[in-house]
Structures are given as C-alpha cells and as structure tokens.
Design a protein around this motif. Structure first.
Motif, PDB file in Angstrom:
ATOM      1  N   LEU A 126       0.839  -1.202   0.000  1.00  0.00           N
ATOM      2  CA  LEU A 126       0.000   0.000   0.000  1.00  0.00           C
ATOM      3  C   LEU A 126       0.874   1.252   0.000  1.00  0.00           C
ATOM      4  O   LEU A 126       0.519   2.260  -0.626  1.00  0.00           O
ATOM      5  N   GLU A 127       2.010   1.193   0.661  1.00  0.00           N
ATOM      6  CA  GLU A 127       2.910   2.352   0.676  1.00  0.00           C
ATOM      7  C   GLU A 127       3.417   2.661  -0.729  1.00  0.00           C
ATOM      8  O   GLU A 127       3.487   3.822  -1.133  1.00  0.00           O
ATOM      9  N   ASP A 128       3.768   1.617  -1.499  1.00  0.00           N
ATOM     10  CA  ASP A 128       4.210   1.826  -2.877  1.00  0.00           C
ATOM     11  C   ASP A 128       3.103   2.483  -3.696  1.00  0.00           C
ATOM     12  O   ASP A 128       3.347   3.432  -4.453  1.00  0.00           O
ATOM     13  N   ALA A 129       1.876   1.968  -3.546  1.00  0.00           N
ATOM     14  CA  ALA A 129       0.749   2.534  -4.282  1.00  0.00           C
ATOM     15  C   ALA A 129       0.495   3.974  -3.860  1.00  0.00           C
ATOM     16  O   ALA A 129       0.245   4.847  -4.711  1.00  0.00           O
ATOM     17  N   TYR A 130       0.571   4.230  -2.555  1.00  0.00           N
ATOM     18  CA  TYR A 130       0.336   5.580  -2.037  1.00  0.00           C
ATOM     19  C   TYR A 130       1.345   6.573  -2.612  1.00  0.00           C
ATOM     20  O   TYR A 130       0.979   7.670  -3.042  1.00  0.00           O
ATOM     21  N   VAL A 131       2.615   6.185  -2.630  1.00  0.00           N
ATOM     22  CA  VAL A 131       3.653   7.090  -3.152  1.00  0.00           C
ATOM     23  C   VAL A 131       3.391   7.396  -4.624  1.00  0.00           C
ATOM     24  O   VAL A 131       3.492   8.551  -5.060  1.00  0.00           O
ATOM     25  N   GLU A 132       3.025   6.382  -5.406  1.00  0.00           N
ATOM     26  CA  GLU A 132       2.740   6.608  -6.823  1.00  0.00           C
ATOM     27  C   GLU A 132       1.528   7.526  -6.994  1.00  0.00           C
ATOM     28  O   GLU A 132       1.521   8.410  -7.866  1.00  0.00           O
ATOM     29  N   ILE A 133       0.503   7.317  -6.169  1.00  0.00           N
ATOM     30  CA  ILE A 133      -0.713   8.142  -6.266  1.00  0.00           C
ATOM     31  C   ILE A 133      -0.392   9.599  -5.942  1.00  0.00           C
ATOM     32  O   ILE A 133      -0.819  10.518  -6.649  1.00  0.00           O
ATOM     33  N   ILE A 134       0.363   9.828  -4.872  1.00  0.00           N
ATOM     34  CA  ILE A 134       0.697  11.196  -4.470  1.00  0.00           C
ATOM     35  C   ILE A 134       1.593  11.854  -5.505  1.00  0.00           C
ATOM     36  O   ILE A 134       1.396  13.023  -5.876  1.00  0.00           O
ATOM     37  N   GLU A 135       2.578  11.135  -6.018  1.00  0.00           N
ATOM     38  CA  GLU A 135       3.476  11.729  -7.014  1.00  0.00           C
ATOM     39  C   GLU A 135       2.738  12.069  -8.308  1.00  0.00           C
ATOM     40  O   GLU A 135       3.123  13.004  -9.004  1.00  0.00           O
ATOM     41  N   ALA A 136       1.695  11.302  -8.605  1.00  0.00           N
ATOM     42  CA  ALA A 136       0.946  11.542  -9.852  1.00  0.00           C
ATOM     43  C   ALA A 136      -0.107  12.629  -9.706  1.00  0.00           C
ATOM     44  O   ALA A 136      -0.656  13.099 -10.703  1.00  0.00           O
ATOM     45  N   SER A 137      -0.399  13.053  -8.466  1.00  0.00           N
ATOM     46  CA  SER A 137      -1.479  14.036  -8.279  1.00  0.00           C
ATOM     47  C   SER A 137      -0.897  15.426  -8.165  1.00  0.00           C
ATOM     48  O   SER A 137      -0.681  16.045  -7.360  1.00  0.00           O
TER      49      SER A 137
END
Length: 323
Positions: free
Chosen positions: A312-323
C-alpha cells in the motif's frame, strides 16, 4: 446505512501579510471533497502533511464551518445540527493533550464522564467496560503521568468512547508510539469496530491503514485523489512488481537516471539508510530487470537484490506523485 455523507465540502482561509496586513491571499485547504462512510466501517483518510485531512475532520465534527458544500453525520447536518452531531461522535487526536497527568486514569474518566453527561447509574460500569476494551484493567488507579505514550493513547480512546458514540474520529492516534504500543492500539481499534462503532482514521503509517481499513480515500492538495479498498489501491499502482536493490555507500552518479530510462521501469525511489542506499524500482508485470539494473550500477557493491509485490505504501507514493 450511511454514517457519514460528505458532499463537495470545501474550506478556504484568508491570510494577510505585509506591514499592515494589506496583502491578502486566499488559501484553499479542502477543495470539493466528497465521500461516504457506511455504518460499522473503518474508513481511512490518507494524505501528506498539509493535504487537508485534519481540516476535513474538524468540519465533520463541527469545529470548523465549511465555506462550500456540506456534510451529514448520522443524518445530522454538521452546520445546522451541530449539537446533535457532537452528542453522537467521539474525537481522538494524536499527542499528549487532553488528559490530566496528575490524576489517575479512573479519575480522568470520571471527570470526562461528567462532561459527557454519562448517567451516574451506568458510569462505573461503562468505565469498567472501556478499560477492558483498551487493555488498561488493573492500571486505572495509576497516575497518567506514569503511563507510556501508547497507554495514554488508549486512555484517549476510552475517553472518546465514554458516551457510547456511534462514530469515532481518530486523527493520527498512533503518532510517536513505539511498535509494541502501536500494535496494542491497533488491536483496540479493531475491538471497537467489532462492537459496531464506525471509525474514520487518519494515519501516516501505510501498514496500519492496510491492516485496519475497509476502504481508503487519498487526499492531496485539498482534493480527493482516489478511493477504494486497500487491495484496489494496490492494484491501481502503475507497477506490478517492486525490485529492491540495496547498495553499499552511495548509488553511482547518473545510475538512477539510467535505471529510470529502462523500458519496463515505471518509477525509481532512493532511500538513505545507515551506510547504504536502497533503490525501490517499480517494474512492469513479469519484467526481469536484475541484470539491466546491475549494469546501470556499473559495479557498485550490492548488499541485496530481490523482487516483491507492491505494498500500500508503494501505491500511495505513486498516487501522491501523480497528483
């Protein structure tokens, strides 16, 4: 049945600067956020510092007035029926504030029971029940100043549950707590949900959100970015695999850029560790990039290299970097 309905809620602040406060700037803390939380659900609200999580919670518990949109908690409007909202919710925040350190846990709970207007005929029974739920039985006569931080946070939860609220807001409750205390706190939250309490949780610990939450919403720059179960968020991550490479010393200059340019690499992160650096490389499904990555490192000493599924941390980092 819906416990919390948030419909396009917004909050702006006006800042003044200059010698006489003549320059004005409007800052949007929360921008048209909408989501729903079902009764008995544990809902996570995640986001970086300053994303708008605490501001959102403060509007839902009627401590701040929205400047746009609206919300209802248990059917009560957070503006027009604020007293009804407050009677039916509990609020627990991280940190040491909110308790009287020189009093015992029992005296703290009796004092707050008076403030919450808990009837005397059920007060002692209710306190005993909560002490059992939060795991403080046998320690209730000790002064709070002698409690560990984890014990204080569990006492905070007991305080917030004295009046049997149907909805509990937990704003980063495990911040600064040691791993043992944090585990005990998570078990306490699980027991509360098992009793039917609806919980809205904010946290910076992704493993905690993954373990506890039924659904999660990610907020960034005041806007809701994505919403779903922990599994759905992990599946939305652009990377189907994570290649971890730990390099002794520092990663060679230019190596990160070379790795990022490989065709099946989605993202590259670098984390400093004691005497080493850890490369976290998001890869496409089925990609075998170990040889290519080692070639990019140009002979740098590698402590370990292995592939794992995204967290979930990997997904969270990708989501935040993409927003």
């Amino acid at each position: 049945m819906t416990a919390i309905e948030v419909d396009g809620i917004s909050r702006t602040f006006e800042l003044r600067s200059g010698a006489f406060g003549r320059r004005r700037q409007v800052v949007t803390a929360v921008d048209s956020v909408s989501f729903q939380v079902q009764r008995g659900e544990l809902f996570g609200l995640l986001g970086p510092n300053g994303a708008g999580k605490t501001t959102t919670i403060k509007m839902l518990i009627s401590l701040l007035l929205p400047t746009g949109g609206g919300a209802r908690v248990l059917g009560f409007d957070v503006v027009g029926q604020a007293k009804d909202v407050r009677r039916n919710i509990g609020y627990v925040f991280g940190g040491d504030r909110g308790l009287y350190s020189r009093l015992s846990a029992m005296d703290n709970l009796k004092y707050f029971a008076e403030l919450y207007a808990v009837p005397h005929r059920i007060r002692d029974r209710r306190i005993a029940e909560l002490l059992a739920v939060v795991g403080l039985e046998g320690r209730e006569q000790e002064r709070v100043e002698g409690y560990s931080r984890g014990m204080r946070q569990r006492l905070h939860i007991a305080r917030g549950m004295l009046h049997s609220p149907a909805v509990l807001f937990l704003d980063e409750p495990s911040i600064g707590i040691d791993p043992v205390g944090a585990r005990e706190l998570r078990n306490t939250v699980k027991r509360l949900v098992e009793t039917g309490t609806t919980v809205l949780l904010t946290t910076h610990y992704m493993f905690e959100a993954d373990e506890l939450c039924d659904r999660i919403a990610v907020i960034n720059h005041g806007r809701l970015v994505v919403e779903g179960t922990p599994g759905q968020l992990k599946s939305r991550a652009g990377s189907s695999g994570i290649l971890e490479v730990e390099v002794f010393g520092a990663v060679p200059v230019g190596a990160t850029e070379k790795i990022a340019a490989l065709p099946e690499v989605h993202r590259v992160g670098v984390e400093d560790r004691d005497g080493s650096q850890l490369l976290t490389i998001g890869t496409a499904k089925g990609a075998d990039l170990e040889a290519d990555v080692l070639a990019c490192l140009d002979g740098a000493p590698v402590a370990r290299i292995h592939t794992r599924p995204p967290t979930l941390e990997d997904a969270y980092v990708e989501i935040i970097e993409a927003s």
